[in-house]
Write a protein that holds these residues in place. Structure first.
Motif, PDB file in Angstrom:
ATOM      1  N   SER A  97       0.838  -1.188   0.000  1.00 37.80           N
ATOM      2  CA  SER A  97       0.000   0.000   0.000  1.00 37.80           C
ATOM      3  C   SER A  97       0.878   1.245   0.000  1.00 37.80           C
ATOM      4  CB  SER A  97      -0.918  -0.006   1.217  1.00 37.80           C
ATOM      5  OG  SER A  97      -1.745  -1.143   1.195  1.00 37.80           O
ATOM      6  N   TYR A  98       0.401   2.271  -0.688  1.00 37.86           N
ATOM      7  CA  TYR A  98       1.172   3.501  -0.884  1.00 37.86           C
ATOM      8  C   TYR A  98       0.880   4.428   0.285  1.00 37.86           C
ATOM      9  CZ  TYR A  98       3.175   7.299  -3.751  1.00 37.86           C
ATOM     10  OH  TYR A  98       3.940   8.320  -4.260  1.00 37.86           O
ATOM     11  N   CYS A  99       1.826   4.509   1.214  1.00 38.50           N
ATOM     12  CA  CYS A  99       1.622   5.237   2.466  1.00 38.50           C
ATOM     13  C   CYS A  99       2.691   6.310   2.653  1.00 38.50           C
ATOM     14  CB  CYS A  99       1.656   4.268   3.649  1.00 38.50           C
ATOM     15  SG  CYS A  99       0.386   2.988   3.587  1.00 38.50           S
ATOM     16  N   TYR A 100       2.368   7.273   3.493  1.00 36.72           N
ATOM     17  CA  TYR A 100       3.332   8.326   3.794  1.00 36.72           C
ATOM     18  C   TYR A 100       4.461   7.816   4.687  1.00 36.72           C
ATOM     19  CZ  TYR A 100      -0.074  11.647   1.943  1.00 36.72           C
ATOM     20  OH  TYR A 100      -0.941  12.330   1.121  1.00 36.72           O
TER      21      TYR A 100
ATOM     22  N   THR B  47       5.003   1.116   6.910  1.00 36.89           N
ATOM     23  CA  THR B  47       4.055   0.245   7.584  1.00 36.89           C
ATOM     24  C   THR B  47       4.775  -1.016   8.030  1.00 36.89           C
ATOM     25  OG1 THR B  47       3.389  -0.660   5.451  1.00 36.89           O
ATOM     26  CG2 THR B  47       2.049   1.106   6.352  1.00 36.89           C
TER      27      THR B  47
ATOM     28  N   GLY C 291      -3.711   2.733   0.756  1.00 39.45           N
ATOM     29  CA  GLY C 291      -2.906   3.501   1.694  1.00 39.45           C
ATOM     30  C   GLY C 291      -3.290   4.970   1.685  1.00 39.45           C
ATOM     31  N   ASP C 292      -2.900   5.705   2.731  1.00 39.33           N
ATOM     32  CA  ASP C 292      -3.319   7.101   2.848  1.00 39.33           C
ATOM     33  C   ASP C 292      -2.796   7.965   1.702  1.00 39.33           C
ATOM     34  OD1 ASP C 292      -0.668   6.974   3.745  1.00 39.33           O
ATOM     35  OD2 ASP C 292      -1.151   7.567   5.800  1.00 39.33           O
ATOM     36  N   ARG C 293      -1.580   7.698   1.252  1.00 42.25           N
ATOM     37  CA  ARG C 293      -1.042   8.498   0.147  1.00 42.25           C
ATOM     38  C   ARG C 293      -1.756   8.170  -1.165  1.00 42.25           C
ATOM     39  NH1 ARG C 293       5.403   9.607  -0.948  1.00 42.25           N
ATOM     40  NH2 ARG C 293       5.138  11.138  -2.629  1.00 42.25           N
TER      41      ARG C 293
ATOM     42  N   TYR D 286      -1.152  -2.911   8.552  1.00 39.44           N
ATOM     43  CA  TYR D 286      -1.328  -1.460   8.531  1.00 39.44           C
ATOM     44  C   TYR D 286      -0.951  -0.799   9.853  1.00 39.44           C
ATOM     45  CZ  TYR D 286      -3.502  -2.075   4.055  1.00 39.44           C
ATOM     46  OH  TYR D 286      -3.710  -2.386   2.738  1.00 39.44           O
TER      47      TYR D 286
ATOM     48  N   TYR E 296       1.481   0.997  12.284  1.00 42.29           N
ATOM     49  CA  TYR E 296       2.710   1.777  12.126  1.00 42.29           C
ATOM     50  C   TYR E 296       3.723   1.370  13.186  1.00 42.29           C
ATOM     51  CZ  TYR E 296       0.419   4.841   8.796  1.00 42.29           C
ATOM     52  OH  TYR E 296      -0.216   5.342   7.689  1.00 42.29           O
TER      53      TYR E 296
END
Length: 336
Positions: free
Chosen positions: A231-234, A237, A272-274, A334, A336
């Motif tokens: 997943s594309y996250c800031y 993870t 993801g959030d991003r 997911y 952090y």
């Protein structure tokens, strides 16, 4: 729905709980190889987390299929494994660089590909060499699935996993033969901008084929990132840092706007959030250029959105299609 038929009746079924270990995968592949001629492709679908604690690799598949190319796809659709013959056919070796938006996993000691391919742009390297099923095969695979849906009282579905034009044509063939007895809205999964351009031209030439009482071509599904842990996250993870999206943001805006302007519905996969923020940027761009009421554009999955993203979703009038089962199975990824 047609992909369910493909998974169960056209490819090797690797779904849990029957397939839980690498040994189970090998047994299933070996049984299929026994039915094939040397050199024929063997395709499997649906493997999940193995009890072995690792993903199958090329060597696991080579052990039971040394003379057949093998390509198996994870249950998420965002990861696959190819054996040595499949990698050789595709020209994937130690010198092959990661494509934008994908990863070719390599052995840390030898630099050789392990056979594991993460996300669609890496998977495409093999998929483009795999023979497609015919329209007739897809149509035939639908029939037992329709019976299953009838038994469970389903009369209308949305299929957001139509990966190739032949699947759409399989739906059309079933409809023309009077077999398609569940009302179906289908969405073409577009992994590249060219897929969208080609499809829009294809449908513009003969749109009415997809506007019958039982079948509608409703729109496109775009994939901004993958599945946990891709997943594309800031931020990093648990266990993996996926710092790439699968679309260039500016290209995504242009393609989303093009689909929106053509009056098709958008279904955008974002885990993801991003990824969510980039999908929202593209949808906001399209809606500001060409405001429409009741557009029904939707975000698929929409895991770990920020508070700001939730407000933007509300302001843009978007639909969120959320799957609690996926969060249950992958939620730990997911943290952090």
């Amino acid at each position: 729905m047609i992909t369910v038929g493909e998974n169960y009746y056209l490819t090797v079924d690797l779904m849990p709980p029957d397939v839980a270990s690498i040994s189970d995968v090998q047994q299933k592949i070996a049984a299929e190889v026994a039915q094939k001629e040397e050199g024929e492709w063997v395709i499997g679908q649906g493997f999940f987390n193995m009890t072995d604690g690792r993903t199958p690799n090329r060597y696991d598949l080579d052990a039971v299929a040394p003379n057949n190319p093998v390509y198996i796809v994870h249950i998420s659709g965002h990861m696959a494994v190819a054996n040595s013959m499949a990698l050789e056919i595709a020209g994937v070796d130690s010198s092959t660089q990661n494509p934008a938006g994908g990863v070719i996993e390599k052995d840390s000691l030898t630099g050789e590909p392990t056979g594991v391919l993460l996300n669609h742009y890496a998977m495409i390297l093999i998929k483009e060499h795999v023979p497609s099923f015919t329209i007739e095969e897809y149509c035939q695979a639908l029939e037992p699935v329709l019976d299953l849906y009838h038994d469970n009282g389903l009369t209308s579905i949305q299929d957001v996993n139509v990966g190739v034009i032949n699947k759409l044509m399989g739906y059309k063939e079933a409809d023309s033969l009077g077999i398609l007895s569940v009302r179906t809205a289908s969405y073409l999964t577009a992994e590249t901008p060219q897929t969208v351009y080609n499809a829009l031209n294809f449908f513009a030439a003969d749109t009415e084929r997809y506007e019958t009482p039982m079948l509608k071509f409703a729109g496109f599904k775009l994939l901004v990132d993958g599945y946990a842990p891709m997943s594309y996250c800031y931020e990093q993870t648990n266990g993996f840092t996926w710092n790439m999206g699968t679309w260039d943001p500016d290209t995504l805006k242009k393609v989303v706007s093009m689909i929106h302007d053509a009056d098709y519905q958008l279904s955008i996969h974002c885990m993801g959030d991003r990824a969510i923020d980039e999908a929202l940027d593209a949808l906001e761009y399209a809606l500001q250029k060409n405001p429409k009421q009741d557009h029904r554009h939707r975000l698929e999955h929409c895991f770990i959105p920020t508070d700001e993203a939730l407000q933007r979703i509300k302001n843009l009038g978007l639909v969120v299609s959320f799957q609690p089962g996926a969060l249950y199975s992958s939620g730990e990824s997911y943290r952090y």
